[in-house]
Enzyme design. Structure first.
Site, mmCIF file in Angstrom:
data_model
loop_
_atom_site.group_PDB
_atom_site.id
_atom_site.type_symbol
_atom_site.label_atom_id
_atom_site.label_comp_id
_atom_site.label_asym_id
_atom_site.label_seq_id
_atom_site.Cartn_x
_atom_site.Cartn_y
_atom_site.Cartn_z
ATOM 1 N N GLN A 43 22.621 70.646 59.412
ATOM 2 C CA GLN A 43 21.780 70.828 58.231
ATOM 3 C C GLN A 43 20.405 70.201 58.346
ATOM 4 O O GLN A 43 19.494 70.590 57.628
ATOM 5 C CB GLN A 43 22.511 70.276 57.000
ATOM 6 C CG GLN A 43 23.792 71.042 56.708
ATOM 7 C CD GLN A 43 24.535 70.504 55.505
ATOM 8 O OE1 GLN A 43 25.344 69.604 55.630
ATOM 9 N NE2 GLN A 43 24.257 71.039 54.331
ATOM 10 N N HIS A 63 22.446 83.567 63.672
ATOM 11 C CA HIS A 63 21.633 84.488 64.489
ATOM 12 C C HIS A 63 22.170 85.916 64.450
ATOM 13 O O HIS A 63 21.638 86.805 65.120
ATOM 14 C CB HIS A 63 21.560 83.967 65.939
ATOM 15 C CG HIS A 63 20.804 82.670 66.049
ATOM 16 N ND1 HIS A 63 21.008 81.754 67.049
ATOM 17 C CD2 HIS A 63 19.847 82.133 65.245
ATOM 18 C CE1 HIS A 63 20.211 80.706 66.873
ATOM 19 N NE2 HIS A 63 19.507 80.916 65.790
ATOM 20 N N ASP A 76 17.734 76.470 62.906
ATOM 21 C CA ASP A 76 17.051 76.333 64.199
ATOM 22 C C ASP A 76 16.096 75.134 64.207
ATOM 23 O O ASP A 76 16.016 74.410 65.200
ATOM 24 C CB ASP A 76 16.250 77.606 64.531
ATOM 25 C CG ASP A 76 17.157 78.773 64.875
ATOM 26 O OD1 ASP A 76 18.389 78.602 64.854
ATOM 27 O OD2 ASP A 76 16.622 79.870 65.155
ATOM 28 N N ARG A 101 24.925 57.843 56.394
ATOM 29 C CA ARG A 101 26.011 58.690 56.907
ATOM 30 C C ARG A 101 25.388 59.943 57.532
ATOM 31 O O ARG A 101 24.730 60.723 56.842
ATOM 32 C CB ARG A 101 26.947 59.087 55.759
ATOM 33 C CG ARG A 101 27.996 60.059 56.198
ATOM 34 C CD ARG A 101 28.991 60.477 55.120
ATOM 35 N NE ARG A 101 29.820 61.497 55.716
ATOM 36 C CZ ARG A 101 30.091 62.679 55.193
ATOM 37 N NH1 ARG A 101 29.668 62.996 53.996
ATOM 38 N NH2 ARG A 101 30.804 63.553 55.860
ATOM 39 N N HIS A 146 31.184 67.740 61.493
ATOM 40 C CA HIS A 146 30.763 68.309 60.210
ATOM 41 C C HIS A 146 30.539 69.813 60.413
ATOM 42 O O HIS A 146 29.418 70.306 60.340
ATOM 43 C CB HIS A 146 29.499 67.600 59.705
ATOM 44 C CG HIS A 146 29.215 67.780 58.238
ATOM 45 N ND1 HIS A 146 29.078 66.722 57.354
ATOM 46 C CD2 HIS A 146 29.036 68.885 57.487
ATOM 47 C CE1 HIS A 146 28.809 67.189 56.139
ATOM 48 N NE2 HIS A 146 28.774 68.506 56.201
ATOM 49 N N GLU A 191 35.266 67.293 55.208
ATOM 50 C CA GLU A 191 35.759 68.424 54.415
ATOM 51 C C GLU A 191 36.515 69.453 55.253
ATOM 52 O O GLU A 191 36.107 70.613 55.344
ATOM 53 C CB GLU A 191 34.602 69.113 53.685
ATOM 54 C CG GLU A 191 33.845 68.211 52.728
ATOM 55 C CD GLU A 191 33.005 68.984 51.702
ATOM 56 O OE1 GLU A 191 32.890 70.213 51.839
ATOM 57 O OE2 GLU A 191 32.473 68.345 50.784
ATOM 58 N N ASN A 331 34.448 63.588 48.983
ATOM 59 C CA ASN A 331 33.229 64.225 48.486
ATOM 60 C C ASN A 331 33.560 64.866 47.154
ATOM 61 O O ASN A 331 34.390 65.777 47.090
ATOM 62 C CB ASN A 331 32.753 65.321 49.452
ATOM 63 C CG ASN A 331 32.292 64.763 50.787
ATOM 64 O OD1 ASN A 331 32.159 63.547 50.953
ATOM 65 N ND2 ASN A 331 32.048 65.645 51.742
ATOM 66 N N TYR A 333 31.907 66.659 43.654
ATOM 67 C CA TYR A 333 30.733 67.203 42.971
ATOM 68 C C TYR A 333 31.045 67.712 41.575
ATOM 69 O O TYR A 333 30.227 67.652 40.689
ATOM 70 C CB TYR A 333 30.151 68.380 43.781
ATOM 71 C CG TYR A 333 29.465 67.978 45.063
ATOM 72 C CD1 TYR A 333 30.185 67.717 46.216
ATOM 73 C CD2 TYR A 333 28.074 67.870 45.116
ATOM 74 C CE1 TYR A 333 29.547 67.357 47.394
ATOM 75 C CE2 TYR A 333 27.426 67.513 46.292
ATOM 76 C CZ TYR A 333 28.163 67.251 47.423
ATOM 77 O OH TYR A 333 27.522 66.891 48.581
ATOM 78 N N GLU A 399 30.170 61.663 49.552
ATOM 79 C CA GLU A 399 29.154 62.592 49.054
ATOM 80 C C GLU A 399 29.326 62.788 47.563
ATOM 81 O O GLU A 399 30.451 62.853 47.055
ATOM 82 C CB GLU A 399 29.273 63.985 49.687
ATOM 83 C CG GLU A 399 28.697 64.143 51.049
ATOM 84 C CD GLU A 399 28.836 65.566 51.568
ATOM 85 O OE1 GLU A 399 28.695 66.519 50.779
ATOM 86 O OE2 GLU A 399 29.109 65.708 52.768
HETATM 87 C C1 NOJ Z 1 29.603 69.180 51.060
HETATM 88 C C2 NOJ Z 1 29.228 69.330 52.490
HETATM 89 O O1 NOJ Z 1 29.817 68.328 53.251
HETATM 90 C C3 NOJ Z 1 27.722 69.398 52.712
HETATM 91 O O2 NOJ Z 1 27.528 69.848 54.006
HETATM 92 C C4 NOJ Z 1 27.085 70.282 51.672
HETATM 93 O O3 NOJ Z 1 25.717 70.479 51.917
HETATM 94 C C5 NOJ Z 1 27.296 69.681 50.312
HETATM 95 N N1 NOJ Z 1 28.715 69.644 50.052
HETATM 96 C C6 NOJ Z 1 26.631 70.434 49.162
HETATM 97 O O4 NOJ Z 1 27.196 71.687 49.018
#
Ligand code: NOJ
Length: 495
Positions: A43, A63, A76, A101, A146, A191, A331, A333, A399
């Site tokens: 990322q 790609h 890229d 991290r 990851h 994850e 993680n 959210y 996260e």
């Molecule tokens: C979890 C993922 O580990 C991470 O790569 C992602 O960008 C975030 N959630 C947000 O969606």
């Protein structure tokens, strides 16, 4: 009339203050509680084919023509952290984080995926990054994996092929050996439910394979065995000298029963087991949750399979698996509601096999990503559930974060962080959950998988239109910096 207006105005201000401040926890975070931020190799790094790096599954899918990614975006170049890591560390230093991290790109270290050839330049990049972090007093927390599997390993089947277990352990061994003197916190997987269920079940992430309720179960079985073997490798061969600690990061949303009925309460518990227990139960207790075993065995028999689609551990494997964690990373959210149903969907798949229904109400507050409903109270409920279900483990929030479409005045993000952290602090204070740290996702805007660069999670803005990828602190970065200084969510905290 004027005084009435004044009064109403005054009332609104006071009421809002009370609403905002009154609900935030006013206890200081303990001194040994660690704050950080997180990113991941694909990322942010870019340099996808530089200095000997091999191709991985995300290079491969981004790609493709046509591309599955919004705007045909790729990683890229991404944030170009491969070249700009010193700037990243300067930002981290300015924020005042205790730890950073980040993840390591397997193909940058082992371009073929196998350990027949080590790419010294790739290794050097991470050594430099770790050195720079240490020089600035920042603890590295390294995720080994990851989601960016080397393409040559995908070409022989990827995670559903059990050959991969030893290949992963070989890769981990190189990293412990080469970086373990300086890295004391490791995460085996990020994850894995996304790797397996989204990657091999639902075709929502690389390698985009559609085999729900089959390849995703095989994938998980191998991920778990690779995790256990890696934890044991570290425990037996490296821990004594390197004195580090190693866990795994699981993704979960909080699943709330949609009513007080016993059926809905049980349904929500089932959903938690299918989502988090799928991984956590084997790691903590040695085997899959019993509800998964029974549901999937029954449904597999009805479908005409000789054996359950959920693979089984041998007795030896169960013993080997059990207890392979020093802490559990999570993680979190968002959240969903869950209800029982009398008419389970007969199709094969993880969600279908759970035989319960989960959804997010339309009227819940939403971030920019459609899946990201803002449900702060889910944080306290989740970690408390983990404490009770997994025998009071050390928990790290690896996260937590909020997306918008991109603005420097990101009040929505600040409000999200305030409320989620307050809920976490409540869990520590009132439920005595052993939470050891928290990482905000993310240090900076970056490649958000299928959404490309359209959804932003960063504390820092990155100018993706400029070759220099300039970084600019958002309002939330200043807010986080202040939090890290005061370790307090309100104006004045009590200790
Ligand atoms: C979890 C993922 O580990 C991470 O790569 C992602 O960008 C975030 N959630 C947000 O969606």
């Amino acid at each position: 009339m004027r005084s009435v207006i004044h009064f109403v105005f005054f009332f609104i201000i006071v009421f809002n203050e009370a609403q905002v401040n009154g609900t935030l926890n006013n206890k200081r975070f303990p001194d040994d509680f660690k704050f950080g931020v997180a990113t991941a190799s694909y990322q942010v790094e870019g340099a996808w084919n530089e200095d000997g790096k091999g191709e991985n599954v995300w290079d491969q899918v981004t790609h493709r023509v046509p591309s599955p990614i919004v705007n045909n975006d790729t990683g890229d170049v991404a944030c170009d952290s491969y070249h700009k890591y010193k700037e990243d560390v300067a930002m981290l230093k300015d924020l005042g984080v205790d730890f950073y991290r980040f993840s390591i790109s397997w193909s940058r270290i082992l371009p073929t995926g196998f350990d027949n050839k080590i790419n010294e330049a790739g290794l050097q990049y991470y050594k430099n990054l770790v050195k720079e972090l240490r020089a600035n007093g920042i603890e590295p927390l390294v995720t080994l994996y990851h989601w960016d599997l080397p393409q040559p390993l995908q070409d022989i089947g990827g995670w559903p092929n059990e050959i991969i277990i030893d290949k992963y352990v070989d890769y981990a061994r190189v990293l412990f050996r080469e970086l373990g003197d300086e890295v004391k916190y490791w995460l085996t997987f990020n994850e894995p439910k996304q790797t397996c269920n989204a990657g091999y079940g639902l075709a929502q992430k690389a390698p985009f394979i559609t085999s729900p309720g089959m390849a995703d179960y095989l994938c998980t079985h191998n991920v778990l065995r690779a995790h256990a073997k890696t934890w044991r490798l570290y425990d037996e061969q490296f821990r004594k000298d390197q004195k580090g600690t190693i866990g795994i990061t699981l993704d979960i949303q909080w699943y709330e029963p949609s009513s007080n009925s016993t059926a809905d309460i049980e349904a929500a518990e089932t959903k938690m087991q299918f989502a988090l227990g799928w991984y956590a139960n084997p790691i903590v207790y040695g085997d899959y949750p019993s509800i998964m075993q029974s549901n999937i065995a029954r449904r597999s028999a009805q479908e005409g399979f000789k054996e359950s689609r959920l693979p089984q551990f041998t007795e030896e494997e169960k013993k080997y698996m059990k207890g392979t964690y020093d802490f559990l990373g999570v993680n979190l959210y968002t959240a969903s509601l869950v209800r029982a149903t009398d008419e389970p969907n007969p199709s094969m798949g993880l969600d279908e096999d759970s035989e319960v229904l989960a959804w997010q109400p339309d009227d819940w507050e939403t971030a920019f990503s459609s899946w990201l409903k803002v449900v702060p109270w889910g944080m306290r409920k989740l970690v408390t559930w983990m404490k009770n279900t997994y025998d009071n483990p050390k928990i790290m929030i690896t996260e937590n974060g909020y997306s918008d479409s991109g603005t420097l005045e990101d009040d929505g993000r600040i409000s999200y962080y305030e409320r989620y952290l307050s809920s976490l602090r409540d869990a520590m204070e009132f439920d005595e959950v052993d939470v050891i740290g928290y990482a905000a996702w993310s240090l900076m805007d970056n490649f958000e998988w299928l959404a490309g660069y359209s959804e932003k999670f960063g504390l820092y803005h990155v100018d993706f239109n400029s070759p220099n990828r300039e970084r600019t602190a958002k309002k939330s970065a200043l807010w986080y910096k202040n939090l890290l200084e005061t370790r307090c969510l309100v104006e004045e905290c009590v200790d």
